[in-house]
Scaffold this active site. Structure first.
Site, PDB file in Angstrom:
ATOM      1  CE  LYS A  32      -1.644   3.025   2.762  1.00  0.00           C
ATOM      2  NZ  LYS A  32      -1.747   4.024   2.036  1.00  0.00           N
ATOM      3  N   GLY A  56       7.240   5.255   7.804  1.00  0.00           N
ATOM      4  CA  GLY A  56       6.547   6.442   7.898  1.00  0.00           C
ATOM      5  C   GLY A  56       6.852   7.230   9.090  1.00  0.00           C
ATOM      6  CB  THR A 100       8.062   8.299  15.375  1.00  0.00           C
ATOM      7  OG1 THR A 100       9.266   8.270  14.837  1.00  0.00           O
ATOM      8  CG2 THR A 100       7.993   7.860  16.738  1.00  0.00           C
ATOM      9  N   GLY A 116       3.777   4.680  13.258  1.00  0.00           N
ATOM     10  CA  GLY A 116       4.690   3.528  13.818  1.00  0.00           C
ATOM     11  C   GLY A 116       4.074   3.121  15.255  1.00  0.00           C
ATOM     12  CD  GLU A 120      13.842   1.208   8.416  1.00  0.00           C
ATOM     13  OE1 GLU A 120      14.367   1.614   9.046  1.00  0.00           O
ATOM     14  OE2 GLU A 120      14.433  -0.155   8.123  1.00  0.00           O
ATOM     15  CB  CYS A 152      13.912   8.813   7.148  1.00  0.00           C
ATOM     16  SG  CYS A 152      14.866   7.834   6.042  1.00  0.00           S
ATOM     17  CD  GLU A 206      10.952  12.829  10.467  1.00  0.00           C
ATOM     18  OE1 GLU A 206       9.809  12.404  10.549  1.00  0.00           O
ATOM     19  OE2 GLU A 206      11.932  12.134   9.953  1.00  0.00           O
TER      20      GLU A 206
HETATM   21  P1  NAD Z   1       2.849   8.606   7.281  1.00  0.00           P
HETATM   22  O1  NAD Z   1       3.084   7.770   8.582  1.00  0.00           O
HETATM   23  O2  NAD Z   1       1.704   9.668   7.416  1.00  0.00           O
HETATM   24  O3  NAD Z   1       2.212   7.328   6.395  1.00  0.00           O
HETATM   25  C1  NAD Z   1       3.078   6.418   5.742  1.00  0.00           C
HETATM   26  C2  NAD Z   1       2.040   5.329   5.141  1.00  0.00           C
HETATM   27  O4  NAD Z   1       1.341   4.737   6.313  1.00  0.00           O
HETATM   28  C3  NAD Z   1       1.192   5.892   4.274  1.00  0.00           C
HETATM   29  O5  NAD Z   1       0.911   5.014   3.161  1.00  0.00           O
HETATM   30  C4  NAD Z   1      -0.289   6.080   4.965  1.00  0.00           C
HETATM   31  O6  NAD Z   1      -1.377   5.977   4.269  1.00  0.00           O
HETATM   32  C5  NAD Z   1      -0.027   4.841   5.761  1.00  0.00           C
HETATM   33  N1  NAD Z   1      -0.830   5.035   7.225  1.00  0.00           N
HETATM   34  C6  NAD Z   1      -1.064   6.171   7.922  1.00  0.00           C
HETATM   35  N2  NAD Z   1      -1.783   5.915   9.209  1.00  0.00           N
HETATM   36  C7  NAD Z   1      -1.905   4.680   9.108  1.00  0.00           C
HETATM   37  C8  NAD Z   1      -2.270   3.640   9.901  1.00  0.00           C
HETATM   38  N3  NAD Z   1      -3.003   3.827  11.159  1.00  0.00           N
HETATM   39  N4  NAD Z   1      -2.216   2.262   9.789  1.00  0.00           N
HETATM   40  C9  NAD Z   1      -1.799   1.741   8.638  1.00  0.00           C
HETATM   41  N5  NAD Z   1      -1.412   2.666   7.786  1.00  0.00           N
HETATM   42  C10 NAD Z   1      -1.195   3.745   8.242  1.00  0.00           C
HETATM   43  O7  NAD Z   1       4.090   8.982   6.814  1.00  0.00           O
HETATM   44  P2  NAD Z   1       4.465   9.970   5.671  1.00  0.00           P
HETATM   45  O8  NAD Z   1       3.873  11.338   6.175  1.00  0.00           O
HETATM   46  O9  NAD Z   1       3.803   9.245   4.535  1.00  0.00           O
HETATM   47  O10 NAD Z   1       6.304   9.933   5.465  1.00  0.00           O
HETATM   48  C11 NAD Z   1       6.664  10.805   6.240  1.00  0.00           C
HETATM   49  C12 NAD Z   1       7.433   9.946   7.527  1.00  0.00           C
HETATM   50  O11 NAD Z   1       8.136   8.833   6.845  1.00  0.00           O
HETATM   51  C13 NAD Z   1       8.604  10.825   8.184  1.00  0.00           C
HETATM   52  O12 NAD Z   1       8.393  10.838   9.485  1.00  0.00           O
HETATM   53  C14 NAD Z   1       9.972  10.157   7.895  1.00  0.00           C
HETATM   54  O13 NAD Z   1      11.089  10.307   8.518  1.00  0.00           O
HETATM   55  C15 NAD Z   1       9.505   8.749   7.473  1.00  0.00           C
HETATM   56  N6  NAD Z   1      10.513   7.923   6.838  1.00  0.00           N
HETATM   57  C16 NAD Z   1      11.409   7.178   7.463  1.00  0.00           C
HETATM   58  C17 NAD Z   1      12.188   6.365   6.720  1.00  0.00           C
HETATM   59  C18 NAD Z   1      13.316   5.411   7.332  1.00  0.00           C
HETATM   60  O14 NAD Z   1      13.758   4.624   6.690  1.00  0.00           O
HETATM   61  N7  NAD Z   1      13.279   5.627   8.712  1.00  0.00           N
HETATM   62  C19 NAD Z   1      12.252   6.396   5.284  1.00  0.00           C
HETATM   63  C20 NAD Z   1      11.493   7.561   4.691  1.00  0.00           C
HETATM   64  C21 NAD Z   1      10.336   8.136   5.635  1.00  0.00           C
END
Ligand code: NAD
Length: 496
Positions: free
Chosen positions: A187, A239, A241, A244, A261, A295, A392
């Site tokens: 997804k 995504g 924290t 997560g 991650e 990230c 962040e």
């Molecule tokens: P996000 O957490 O908002 O969303 C990420 C994904 O999760 C999306 O596909 C979203 O639709 C889905 N999602 C959201 N809520 C959910 C839930 N409750 N259950 C299941 N899925 C859900 O993150 P974002 O805004 O898309 O990305 C930015 C973040 O990603 C930043 O915090 C960044 O640091 C992190 N990131 C981390 C790494 C790493 O390797 N550590 C790499 C890239 C990005």
């Protein structure tokens, strides 16, 4: 300026090797962050679609159409994926620039090469040894036992990815999950579904059998449906924290295997003996690549007191030369940020930095009328406890903090909830390695920044994540270990 020719031919869900509309008939809009205008609409996966995709993935797993193939054959198909990505790189890069906003240069020379290397490396891991023979030792039992371990694919994996690297983030999950023999649902983030659909098309063309990779664009609800589906035993998430934490909680009732991650606030530490010009140039790369939506971005720059003002002058001069504009214009260094929501959130952080008394030496709001642009922004005189030094921002905003000595730098570096990456700049290699020992982060660079290799594990200490992606054990996240203990004696051991 390069005109983006549309390689967008996929707007539907990809389930069981077929392109289909969502069961609900719902679609969602995908926007171009450089203009704020709608690019296209994409089918939105509903819970019913997730259930159907899981059934298909389970069937593919049960009849062994993929995991039953020889590992060399699976590796060959993964290499075919990487060859097709290489062949179609301009088409893919254009889609990435269109929906994510990243400069074409970043797509072509940073993200796509990393994706190709990831598939190639995972192809090589597909045939790695999947178990060991073990000595036997059990008090009271005769010695003649044959003990070995095997590693088996977990089953159907749920892969949930963010928008910041729309091909690399899926690749870091899809490639090892495929190499291990799992079936999977991917997804992608609702902001960047088109690149993920292109990946589905390529994987299909390369020969990944139907049902093995299901791609389901959708909003957070689709992610939630994946995490709470009882027949998906493995979740790999990248995504925020905060997301997560929710995923870990939702996966807990099923004791799912979860890798996370998450976010970061990585320190880039510059000692007085470093080559300051090189360090300043690299700090800009660490901070502003992909408009800071990385990230592991080096968003806290720690500079030793004795060279502090010299470094501040150097970096503000360099940053002011960076060009900001639409990513399809190859002369631009930074594209827009992903959305209006992110744009406004980043501006609030800039406000907060000013309110807390930090000195903005360059950057701020862009004067462009359309799109979500923010000029590369650097704050000096930042205190380690300020909001812009702790949270962040995920945008082109950096904080320069001064430190006295090694111990002070270590204390500041470790003073956030995050621990994804860090860098140390010094000509004294001993000092560099000592700092590498003391800093709590999953990746430490010495005299460089942003450079990653698929051969080295990547992931976070503390609240930056759980588990590791990449590296020689990357497949373990998608495998269970089974121990087999066979009694070779004539008389089996009895107790009663
Ligand atoms: P996000 O957490 O908002 O969303 C990420 C994904 O999760 C999306 O596909 C979203 O639709 C889905 N999602 C959201 N809520 C959910 C839930 N409750 N259950 C299941 N899925 C859900 O993150 P974002 O805004 O898309 O990305 C930015 C973040 O990603 C930043 O915090 C960044 O640091 C992190 N990131 C981390 C790494 C790493 O390797 N550590 C790499 C890239 C990005």
């Amino acid at each position: 300026m390069t005109t983006i020719t549309s390689g967008i031919n996929r707007r539907q869900l990809f389930i069981n090797g077929e392109w289909c509309d969502s069961e609900s008939g719902h679609t969602f809009k995908v926007y171009n962050p450089a203009t704020g205008k709608v690019i296209t609409e994409v089918s939105e996966a509903s819970e019913g679609d997730i259930i159907r995709a899981v059934e298909g993935a389970k069937e593919a797993f049960a009849d062994k159409r993929w995991r039953g193939m020889s590992p060399l054959e699976r590796g060959r198909i993964l290499r075919q994926v990487s060859m097709l990505i290489n062949e179609k790189q301009m088409e893919i890069a254009q889609i990435m620039t269109l929906e994510n906003g990243m400069p074409l240069n970043t797509a072509l020379f940073v993200e796509i090469p990393m994706v190709i290397e990831c598939f190639d490396y995972m192809a090589s891991l597909a045939a790695q040894p999947l178990g060991l023979t073990q000595p036997f030792s059990a008090t009271g039992a005769p010695p003649n036992h044959f003990v070995y371990t095997v590693k088996e694919p977990i089953g159907v994996a749920g892969l949930i990815t963010p928008w910041n690297f729309p091909l690399l983030m899926p690749a870091w999950k899809v490639a090892p999950a495929l190499a291990s023999g799992c079936s999977m649902l991917l997804k992608p983030a609702p902001e960047t579904p088109l690149t993920a659909l292109k990946l589905a098309e390529i994987c299909h063309e390369a020969g990944i059998p139907e049902g093995v990779l299901q791609v389901l664009p959708g909003a957070d609800a689709a992610g939630k449906a994946i995490v709470s589906h009882p027949d998906i035993p493995k979740i790999a998430f990248t995504g925020e924290t905060s997301t997560g934490r929710k995923i870990l909680a939702a996966a807990a009732p099923y004791i799912k295997r979860v890798t996370l991650e998450l976010g970061g606030k990585s320190p880039n530490i510059i000692f007085e003996d470093a080559d300051l010009e090189q360090a300043a140039k690299s700090a800009l790369f660490g901070l502003f690549l992909n408009s800071g939506q990385v990230c592991q971005a080096g968003s806290r720059i720690l500079v030793q007191e004795s060279v502090y003002e010299r470094f501040v002058t150097l970096i503000s001069k360099e940053a002011a030369q960076l060009t900001v504009g639409p990513g399809d214009d190859m002369s631009n260094d930074l594209g827009p940020v992903i959305s209006k929501e992110q744009h406004d959130k980043i501006l609030q952080y800039i406000e907060s930095g000013l309110k807390e008394g930090a000195r903005m030496i360059t950057g701020g709001k862009s004067s462009r009328e359309e799109g979500y642009f923010i000029n590369p922004t650097v704050f000096a005189d930042v205190k380690p406890t300020m909001q812009i030094a702790q949270e962040e921002i995920f945008g082109p905003v950096g904080a320069i903090i001064s430190f006295k000595d090694e111990n002070d730098a270590i204390e500041i570096a470790n003073s956030t909830i995050y621990g994804l990456a860090a860098a140390v700049w010094t000509k004294d290699f001993k000092r560099g390695l000592k700092m590498a020992q003391e800093i709590q982060a999953g990746t430490i660079w010495v005299n460089t920044y942003q450079v990653l290799t698929p051969t080295a594990p990547f992931g976070g200490y503390k609240q930056s994540g759980l588990g590791r992606e990449l590296g020689p054990n990357a497949l373990d996240a998608y495998l269970e270990t089974k121990s087999v203990i066979a009694d070779l004696n004539e008389q089996p051991l009895t107790y009663f």
